[in-house]
Design an enzyme around this catalytic site. Sequence first.
Site, mmCIF file in Angstrom:
data_model
loop_
_atom_site.group_PDB
_atom_site.id
_atom_site.type_symbol
_atom_site.label_atom_id
_atom_site.label_comp_id
_atom_site.label_asym_id
_atom_site.label_seq_id
_atom_site.Cartn_x
_atom_site.Cartn_y
_atom_site.Cartn_z
ATOM 1 N N ASP A 339 4.187 6.000 0.830
ATOM 2 C CA ASP A 339 5.619 4.825 0.555
ATOM 3 C C ASP A 339 5.847 4.206 -1.134
ATOM 4 O O ASP A 339 4.313 4.356 -1.668
ATOM 5 C CB ASP A 339 4.836 3.430 1.687
ATOM 6 C CG ASP A 339 5.825 2.046 1.028
ATOM 7 O OD1 ASP A 339 7.632 2.674 0.361
ATOM 8 O OD2 ASP A 339 5.391 1.390 1.122
ATOM 9 N N THR A 341 6.930 1.159 -2.852
ATOM 10 C CA THR A 341 6.181 -0.392 -3.379
ATOM 11 C C THR A 341 4.666 -0.721 -2.816
ATOM 12 O O THR A 341 5.158 -0.683 -1.479
ATOM 13 C CB THR A 341 7.674 -1.566 -2.782
ATOM 14 O OG1 THR A 341 8.308 -0.823 -3.269
ATOM 15 C CG2 THR A 341 7.527 -2.328 -3.404
ATOM 16 N N ASP A 538 2.499 -0.308 3.524
ATOM 17 C CA ASP A 538 2.203 -1.360 3.701
ATOM 18 C C ASP A 538 2.593 -2.541 4.120
ATOM 19 O O ASP A 538 3.071 -3.621 4.410
ATOM 20 C CB ASP A 538 2.053 -2.591 2.221
ATOM 21 C CG ASP A 538 2.984 -2.522 1.522
ATOM 22 O OD1 ASP A 538 3.459 -1.701 1.361
ATOM 23 O OD2 ASP A 538 2.493 -3.429 0.436
#
Length: 650
Positions: A339, A341, A538
């Site tokens: 991922d 960000t 996250d």
Amino acid sequence: MLFFGAALMLFSMLPMLFNIGYPDIISMDTHQVNFALVQLLLCIPIIFMGRRFYMGGTRALISLHPNMDTLVALGSGTAFVYSVFVTFLLSDRPHLVHSLYYESAGTIVALIFFGKFLEERAKTKAVGAIQKLMELAPDTTLLLKADGSMQEVSTEEVNKGDTIVVRPGMRFPLDGTITQGSAFVDESMLTGESLPKEKNVGDKVNAGTVLTSGQSVLVEAQHIGDDTVLSDIVRFVRDAQNKKAPIARLADKVSGVFVPAVLFIAFLSGAIWLLSGKEMSFAVNIFVSVMIVACPCAMGLATPMAIVTGTSLGAKNGILVRSGEVLEKAKAVDTVLLDKTGTLTTGEISLQNIETIGVSEEKALQIAAGAEQLSTHPLAKAIVAEARKRNYTADKALEINNLEGVGVQAKMADGSEVYIGNEKLMRKLNIDYSVFQKSAAQAKVEGQTALYLVKNNALLAMMRFSDNIKPNAKQVVKELKALGIETVLVTGDAKEAAMHMAQSAGIEKVEYEIKPQDKALIVERYQSQGKTVLMAGDGINDAPALAKADVGVAMSTGSDIAMETADILLMQGDLNLILKTIRLSHYTISNIKENLGWAFIYNILSIPFAAGVFYAFGGPLLNPMIAAAAMSLSSLSVVSNALRLGRKKL
């Protein structure tokens, strides 16, 4: 159960611990019986609490698919029954005290039960993740009635087409379209982006997102109940967890061959000695001896000891592993999906570049920091943080006004009027910002946000903001490639911005413009190509993909949902921990195989001895004391080898 197992092991090993023989500590027949009864009383609770192993193992044997439970049931069951039989003979035959195998029967059951407990705990965590996702959408909402009044009702009572009111600080209870008002909405739980997004009339909003600032808005309900994007994410997480195929355990594979072989040898040995003219008691003793030495004490220790040591080693390095299964899966990883960000990047917005006209960078930052010092907007915080980092003193502002959706306006102590905002504000103020046209275009390509600084209607500067890529990202990607592992960036960014970010990290493959609910489908697509996928993320939006992946890795800096859904939690945002996780997996699985090798050596040497092969050629029968010593040494070798894993450097 572990308490009883430890107590049983220690009590049965008293003679060995104090380097004395049984006769030295139990010189009377009654003491021998008491010694056996204490072990029996300690063993019974273990056998009772572990009864599911016996039931499951028996069913597996009857269905001709023996597994580890079957091996445990046969080995420990035989040891327990035989030891009970010996206990009742001790008063007449005190020498049989050496033939007690309670510790073998109880210890293995206690250890395997503990492993099962850890697995169930991990499953409970997964259910908790789904519950937290469901709680993101509020249970009640403000319904706007036909007469203009508002009524707080259950979200379930809202129908499609109804109008609801959402105030600053509230979460949207459903998916809909804004019909009145404008505000900034935090969509990080869906997109992972840290910057709130401006929403105006006609824009869509989603359940679970937060109205962070601005005015109250009216929303027309369009998707309610199970039709919302949040419900889709919950459904994806639940389905992905349910579809995760149970991994074929190495010990079960071994048991599939070992159990039938042991049974065959035990029955065959007893039958041969019976047919050769020996008494029934002799044949039964041979059968029991084979079953007891085949008790999988060392084999049962092989996997749990390596897993416990491996997970402890991981914890020392900031890697929390939920179960032993995931360590075996991680060894086979050949594709890592990252991922953007908060995973590939730091997740913190910072000022990347400032271009000025007629003033120095220092003065431009002093003015901007003064105008933004009271704002809680991430871009404002980035300006103030950069000024402090450079030790610049912010100019004093007498009055600061937030201009929803476009920027801020401030009256400074020197009497000047300052504006900081986006292109929309520049057009509203009739400010010509074409001098920065090339830089603005470059900012869009790189996925950056641009703000302009105006003082007394004069354009002074253009500032560009973005999330920073983690310092070691490029090196980690390079090392993954050296291991034959492909790294893929998965992001909702547009193609140009995604490609720029990937190039900065040395990533060759990019999945861009990916919607949150589609990340799990990306994982599934790679798996359908035969790939073993590790997904690192996250955010809440990553939860379905983390659950779907063969190995889901979450950063502790992320959301609780992501952390509870993932198989592995990295206590720091350091990407290097992904490499260490893969190394940990390789070390642990190798250690398990070594342990099983030691256990097999014991069985290969002991079973023929117990079957009377050497006795047939004039040698001795298996002495119970020798059997006990061999079992202890086998277990000791397995434990020692497992503890060696703890000294490895990741």
